[in-house]
Design a protein around this motif. Structure first.
Motif, PDB file in Angstrom:
ATOM      1  N   LEU A 162      14.203  35.754  97.468  1.00 30.82           N
ATOM      2  CA  LEU A 162      14.121  34.520  97.251  1.00 30.82           C
ATOM      3  C   LEU A 162      13.244  34.079  96.095  1.00 30.82           C
ATOM      4  CD1 LEU A 162      15.433  31.478  97.899  1.00 30.82           C
ATOM      5  CD2 LEU A 162      13.491  31.332  99.770  1.00 30.82           C
ATOM      6  N   PRO A 163      11.979  34.391  96.039  1.00 28.78           N
ATOM      7  CA  PRO A 163      11.059  34.112  94.983  1.00 28.78           C
ATOM      8  C   PRO A 163      11.743  34.576  93.490  1.00 28.78           C
ATOM      9  CG  PRO A 163       9.607  34.811  96.744  1.00 28.78           C
ATOM     10  CD  PRO A 163      11.246  35.079  97.254  1.00 28.78           C
ATOM     11  N   VAL A 164      12.113  35.711  93.763  1.00 32.21           N
ATOM     12  CA  VAL A 164      12.725  36.330  92.420  1.00 32.21           C
ATOM     13  C   VAL A 164      13.883  35.384  91.967  1.00 32.21           C
ATOM     14  CG1 VAL A 164      14.234  38.261  91.546  1.00 32.21           C
ATOM     15  CG2 VAL A 164      12.203  38.641  92.838  1.00 32.21           C
ATOM     16  N   LEU A 165      14.847  34.965  92.887  1.00 29.80           N
ATOM     17  CA  LEU A 165      16.027  33.888  92.356  1.00 29.80           C
ATOM     18  C   LEU A 165      15.303  32.917  91.778  1.00 29.80           C
ATOM     19  CD1 LEU A 165      18.876  33.680  92.431  1.00 29.80           C
ATOM     20  CD2 LEU A 165      18.723  32.663  94.646  1.00 29.80           C
ATOM     21  N   VAL A 166      14.323  32.235  92.539  1.00 28.77           N
ATOM     22  CA  VAL A 166      13.910  31.011  92.119  1.00 28.77           C
ATOM     23  C   VAL A 166      13.372  31.199  90.639  1.00 28.77           C
ATOM     24  CG1 VAL A 166      11.852  29.300  92.111  1.00 28.77           C
ATOM     25  CG2 VAL A 166      13.438  30.056  94.203  1.00 28.77           C
ATOM     26  N   ALA A 167      12.549  32.450  90.183  1.00 32.09           N
ATOM     27  CA  ALA A 167      12.027  32.896  89.102  1.00 32.09           C
ATOM     28  C   ALA A 167      13.087  32.797  87.940  1.00 32.09           C
ATOM     29  CB  ALA A 167      11.139  34.082  89.229  1.00 32.09           C
ATOM     30  N   VAL A 168      14.243  33.398  88.279  1.00 31.38           N
ATOM     31  CA  VAL A 168      15.293  33.745  87.390  1.00 31.38           C
ATOM     32  C   VAL A 168      15.689  32.238  86.965  1.00 31.38           C
ATOM     33  CG1 VAL A 168      17.520  34.522  87.177  1.00 31.38           C
ATOM     34  CG2 VAL A 168      15.894  35.944  88.155  1.00 31.38           C
ATOM     35  N   PHE A 169      15.858  31.225  87.800  1.00 26.23           N
ATOM     36  CA  PHE A 169      16.417  29.976  87.344  1.00 26.23           C
ATOM     37  C   PHE A 169      15.339  29.128  86.607  1.00 26.23           C
ATOM     38  CE2 PHE A 169      19.574  30.702  90.911  1.00 26.23           C
ATOM     39  CZ  PHE A 169      20.516  29.875  90.375  1.00 26.23           C
ATOM     40  N   VAL A 170      14.006  29.250  87.000  1.00 27.39           N
ATOM     41  CA  VAL A 170      13.189  28.721  86.348  1.00 27.39           C
ATOM     42  C   VAL A 170      12.803  29.086  85.108  1.00 27.39           C
ATOM     43  CG1 VAL A 170      10.461  28.031  86.266  1.00 27.39           C
ATOM     44  CG2 VAL A 170      11.842  27.914  88.379  1.00 27.39           C
ATOM     45  N   ALA A 171      12.951  30.534  84.865  1.00 25.11           N
ATOM     46  CA  ALA A 171      12.677  31.189  83.309  1.00 25.11           C
ATOM     47  C   ALA A 171      13.871  30.850  82.581  1.00 25.11           C
ATOM     48  CB  ALA A 171      12.721  32.673  83.744  1.00 25.11           C
ATOM     49  N   VAL A 172      15.113  30.892  83.148  1.00 24.52           N
ATOM     50  CA  VAL A 172      16.361  30.685  82.278  1.00 24.52           C
ATOM     51  C   VAL A 172      16.377  29.173  81.843  1.00 24.52           C
ATOM     52  CG1 VAL A 172      19.015  30.518  82.304  1.00 24.52           C
ATOM     53  CG2 VAL A 172      17.804  32.635  83.135  1.00 24.52           C
ATOM     54  N   THR A 173      16.321  28.449  82.641  1.00 21.71           N
ATOM     55  CA  THR A 173      16.104  26.910  82.608  1.00 21.71           C
ATOM     56  C   THR A 173      15.262  26.370  81.727  1.00 21.71           C
ATOM     57  OG1 THR A 173      15.476  26.217  84.450  1.00 21.71           O
ATOM     58  CG2 THR A 173      17.785  26.537  84.192  1.00 21.71           C
ATOM     59  N   LYS A 174      13.849  26.890  81.998  1.00 20.42           N
ATOM     60  CA  LYS A 174      12.406  26.346  81.723  1.00 20.42           C
ATOM     61  C   LYS A 174      12.289  24.998  82.108  1.00 20.42           C
ATOM     62  CE  LYS A 174      11.696  29.797  78.838  1.00 20.42           C
ATOM     63  NZ  LYS A 174      10.887  30.982  78.911  1.00 20.42           N
ATOM     64  N   LEU A 175      12.835  24.686  83.422  1.00 16.22           N
ATOM     65  CA  LEU A 175      12.375  23.379  84.332  1.00 16.22           C
ATOM     66  C   LEU A 175      11.804  23.993  85.240  1.00 16.22           C
ATOM     67  CD1 LEU A 175      16.068  21.863  83.313  1.00 16.22           C
ATOM     68  CD2 LEU A 175      14.027  21.312  82.158  1.00 16.22           C
ATOM     69  N   ALA A 176      10.605  23.614  85.430  1.00 17.80           N
ATOM     70  CA  ALA A 176       9.815  23.915  86.588  1.00 17.80           C
ATOM     71  C   ALA A 176       9.494  22.507  87.395  1.00 17.80           C
ATOM     72  CB  ALA A 176       8.369  24.419  86.380  1.00 17.80           C
ATOM     73  N   PRO A 177       9.423  22.282  88.608  1.00 17.37           N
ATOM     74  CA  PRO A 177       9.223  20.968  89.328  1.00 17.37           C
ATOM     75  C   PRO A 177       7.968  20.270  88.512  1.00 17.37           C
ATOM     76  CG  PRO A 177       9.574  22.767  90.498  1.00 17.37           C
ATOM     77  CD  PRO A 177       9.311  23.356  89.372  1.00 17.37           C
TER      78      PRO A 177
END
Length: 293
Positions: free
Chosen positions: A25-40
């Motif tokens: 789960l953290p790996v999946l979240v990291a992938v989305f954040v890294a690709v989109t560059k959109l952190a909360p």
């Protein structure tokens, strides 16, 4: 008996599936954040996730915050709920008790097995999150950031309410060395592991009451959901400090400089009380239980 229980847990495919999901789960979240560059934004989403774009070495803390409120407690409830009830439903419990194994020793082995699983799971989440964070975001070192610009209330992913004060992406605005950060992560791993002790004790008690592993797990989860709901009610403010989930996020205070120990100590004390009460009930019920199946 403890060694047998640890081997039993390690050999079950379900154990490895749960560990994979917790780490994935953290790996999946990291992938989305890294690709989109959109952190909360600070104060939104899991703690520390808003800071990982500038420093991936913080991602172990974000990974722990991602799995703690929901996924880790569910895993512990399922494992502890199955501890005795699962053995009873398959007829294995009666076989175990025909051997010279004291019931108290059997319960202790079940608890140690569950908490060993929790410790391994939390360590694996932290390690995989660190590797993922450094690979995805790099490690630029912690830099001070104005607390007024980066502080925010910590929102619970379960209830969406403010929990536990404010944080800053620079840990109270003071930079930490790599060694200090590693030390805080180690403290966090220990605290989160102990925080699951109450869940394990409740589920283990229910596991001695029923022969249904699912029923015991659902009962423990119902108790935790009730705790989360009560924590949001002003009318329940008098009992909020005594709820089992109230201090779960106090581990975030370990990343402040200096560390704020007040809520951490209270959280440890609350877990000790819940463990003592529900393990005592589990022992009292199991010691006199007539095992026929």
């Amino acid at each position: 008996m403890i060694r047998v229980e640890l081997l039993r847990i390690a050999r079950r495919p379900r154990t490895w599936m749960v560990l994979t999901l917790l780490c994935g789960l953290p790996v999946l979240v990291a992938v989305f954040v890294a690709v989109t560059k959109l952190a909360p934004q600070p104060g939104q989403g899991p703690a520390f996730l808003s800071a990982v774009l500038s420093d991936g070495s913080l991602y172990p803390a974000a990974g722990l915050a991602i799995v703690l409120p929901v996924f880790l407690p569910v895993s512990v409830a399922v494992l502890s709920g199955d501890a005795v009830a699962g053995e009873a439903s398959t007829g294995m419990l009666r076989y175990l008790l025909t051997r010279p194994v004291a019931r108290t020793r059997l319960l202790l082995a079940k608890l140690i097995g569950t908490m060993s699983f929790v410790l391994v799971a939390v360590i694996l989440v932290a390690v995989t999150s660190y590797i993922t964070g450094v690979l995805a975001f790099g490690s630029g070192g912690l830099r001070p950031v104005s607390s007024s610009a980066s502080a925010g209330s910590i929102a619970s992913p379960v209830t969406g309410t403010s929990i536990g004060g404010t944080i800053s992406t620079s840990l109270s605005g003071t930079p930490l060395t790599t060694a200090q950060l590693g030390e805080r992560v180690a403290y966090g791993i220990g605290y989160i592991t102990v925080s699951m002790l109450g869940v394990a004790a409740i589920a283990l008690f229910l596991s001695t009451v029923t022969d249904s592993a699912l029923g015991a797990a659902l009962g423990a989860l119902a108790a935790l959901v009730t705790s989360e709901v009560l924590a949001t009610l002003d009318a329940a403010s008098a009992i909020r400090p005594y709820l089992p989930t109230n201090y779960w996020l106090a581990w975030i205070d370990l990343f402040r400089q200096p560390i704020l120990w007040h809520d951490v100590q209270r959280g440890l004390a609350i877990q000790a009380v819940y463990a003592a009460v529900f393990l005592g009930l589990a022992w009292a019920n199991f010691a006199s239980k007539d095992v026929t199946g």
